[in-house]
Design a protein around this motif. Structure first.
Motif, short mmCIF file in Angstrom:
data_model
loop_
_atom_site.label_atom_id
_atom_site.label_comp_id
_atom_site.label_asym_id
_atom_site.label_seq_id
_atom_site.Cartn_x
_atom_site.Cartn_y
_atom_site.Cartn_z
N ILE A 86 -48.26 -54.54 40.40
CA ILE A 86 -48.95 -55.84 40.30
C ILE A 86 -49.85 -55.87 39.07
O ILE A 86 -49.83 -56.82 38.29
N THR A 87 -50.63 -54.81 38.89
CA THR A 87 -51.57 -54.81 37.76
C THR A 87 -50.86 -54.68 36.42
O THR A 87 -51.32 -55.25 35.42
N VAL A 88 -49.75 -53.96 36.38
CA VAL A 88 -48.96 -53.89 35.14
C VAL A 88 -48.40 -55.28 34.82
O VAL A 88 -48.39 -55.70 33.67
N SER A 89 -47.96 -55.99 35.85
CA SER A 89 -47.44 -57.35 35.65
C SER A 89 -48.52 -58.28 35.10
O SER A 89 -48.27 -59.07 34.18
N ILE A 90 -49.71 -58.17 35.62
CA ILE A 90 -50.83 -58.99 35.11
C ILE A 90 -51.12 -58.63 33.66
O ILE A 90 -51.33 -59.51 32.81
N THR A 91 -51.12 -57.34 33.36
CA THR A 91 -51.33 -56.89 31.99
C THR A 91 -50.24 -57.43 31.07
O THR A 91 -50.50 -57.86 29.94
N GLY A 92 -48.99 -57.45 31.56
CA GLY A 92 -47.88 -57.99 30.78
C GLY A 92 -48.06 -59.47 30.49
O GLY A 92 -47.78 -59.93 29.37
N VAL A 93 -48.53 -60.22 31.48
CA VAL A 93 -48.79 -61.66 31.26
C VAL A 93 -49.85 -61.83 30.18
O VAL A 93 -49.70 -62.66 29.27
N LEU A 94 -50.91 -61.03 30.25
CA LEU A 94 -51.97 -61.13 29.24
C LEU A 94 -51.45 -60.81 27.84
O LEU A 94 -51.75 -61.52 26.88
N PHE A 95 -50.68 -59.75 27.72
CA PHE A 95 -50.10 -59.40 26.42
C PHE A 95 -49.18 -60.52 25.92
O PHE A 95 -49.18 -60.84 24.73
N ASN A 96 -48.41 -61.09 26.82
CA ASN A 96 -47.48 -62.15 26.43
C ASN A 96 -48.23 -63.40 25.97
O ASN A 96 -47.78 -64.08 25.05
N VAL A 97 -49.36 -63.69 26.58
CA VAL A 97 -50.16 -64.85 26.18
C VAL A 97 -50.83 -64.58 24.84
O VAL A 97 -50.84 -65.43 23.95
N LEU A 98 -51.39 -63.37 24.69
CA LEU A 98 -52.13 -63.05 23.47
C LEU A 98 -51.21 -62.72 22.29
O LEU A 98 -51.57 -62.97 21.14
N LEU A 99 -50.07 -62.12 22.56
CA LEU A 99 -49.13 -61.72 21.51
C LEU A 99 -47.72 -62.19 21.87
O LEU A 99 -46.84 -61.37 22.17
N PRO A 100 -47.48 -63.51 21.87
CA PRO A 100 -46.16 -63.99 22.28
C PRO A 100 -45.07 -63.47 21.36
O PRO A 100 -45.28 -63.25 20.17
N GLY A 101 -43.91 -63.27 21.95
CA GLY A 101 -42.78 -62.76 21.18
C GLY A 101 -41.54 -63.58 21.44
O GLY A 101 -41.57 -64.62 22.09
N ASN A 102 -40.43 -63.08 20.92
CA ASN A 102 -39.14 -63.74 21.08
C ASN A 102 -38.62 -63.59 22.51
O ASN A 102 -39.03 -62.71 23.24
N MET A 103 -37.69 -64.44 22.85
CA MET A 103 -37.01 -64.34 24.14
C MET A 103 -36.19 -63.05 24.13
O MET A 103 -35.43 -62.81 23.19
N PRO A 104 -36.35 -62.20 25.13
CA PRO A 104 -35.64 -60.91 25.10
C PRO A 104 -34.15 -61.05 25.39
O PRO A 104 -33.72 -61.97 26.07
N SER A 105 -33.41 -60.10 24.86
CA SER A 105 -31.97 -60.02 25.12
C SER A 105 -31.75 -59.28 26.43
O SER A 105 -32.66 -58.66 26.98
N LEU A 106 -30.53 -59.28 26.92
CA LEU A 106 -30.20 -58.54 28.14
C LEU A 106 -30.39 -57.03 27.93
O LEU A 106 -30.81 -56.32 28.84
N VAL A 107 -30.10 -56.57 26.72
CA VAL A 107 -30.30 -55.15 26.42
C VAL A 107 -31.78 -54.80 26.49
O VAL A 107 -32.16 -53.77 27.07
N ALA A 108 -32.63 -55.68 25.96
CA ALA A 108 -34.07 -55.45 26.01
C ALA A 108 -34.57 -55.45 27.46
O ALA A 108 -35.38 -54.61 27.85
N ILE A 109 -34.08 -56.38 28.25
CA ILE A 109 -34.49 -56.46 29.66
C ILE A 109 -34.02 -55.22 30.42
O ILE A 109 -34.78 -54.62 31.19
N ALA A 110 -32.78 -54.80 30.19
CA ALA A 110 -32.26 -53.61 30.86
C ALA A 110 -33.05 -52.37 30.45
O ALA A 110 -33.37 -51.52 31.30
N SER A 111 -33.36 -52.26 29.17
CA SER A 111 -34.12 -51.09 28.69
C SER A 111 -35.53 -51.07 29.28
O SER A 111 -36.01 -50.02 29.71
#
Length: 146
Positions: A45-70
């Protein structure tokens, strides 16, 4: 080397500090009666919250399936490793100070795989790598009392 310094600090020294301190909280959590599954659930849960914060502060490209799998494999393997650490603390009462040098030998696994998979052998000094790896192994053996 100077051009790599911010990356080494942000990607190397800060994670070492964060991971190092996090081990103390793993032991504290297990001492307070947290189960292995509960520990991993709360971390998730806390890693997910941290991920949301990183995504808001440092938005990136839409990930590929390879990126999601990795990323998913990273999470599964990290969760298994973390679960094993907490299991060692809870069930076997192994001192954290003995576990940490052993599980941080993961650097040897990661380095070896990066050398082969990503051809990073081209960018390293083999003598320094060999000596550093030897020191890691010696430290793990020394601290664990093996």
């Amino acid at each position: 080397m100077a051009s790599n310094l911010p990356g080494l600090i942000i990607g190397g020294l800060l994670p070492a500090l964060f991971y190092g301190i996090s081990g103390v909280f793993a032991k504290s959590s297990s001492n307070a009666g947290m189960s292995v599954g509960g520990h991993l659930f709360v971390i998730g849960i806390t890693v997910s919250i941290t991920g949301v914060l990183f995504n808001v502060l440092l938005p990136g490209n839409m990930p590929s399936l390879v990126a999601i799998a990795s990323s998913s494999m990273h999470g599964i393997l990290w969760g298994l490793g973390t679960g094993c650490v907490v299991l060692g603390l809870i069930k076997y009462q192994v001192p954290l100070a003995k576990l940490v040098p052993l599980y941080n030998m993961n650097t040897l696994v990661t380095s070896g795989l990066a050398l082969m998979i990503f051809s990073e052998w081209r960018a390293v000094n083999p003598l320094q790598l060999f000596v550093g790896a030897g020191l890691i192994v010696a430290g793990g053996i020394l601290v664990s009392g093996a």
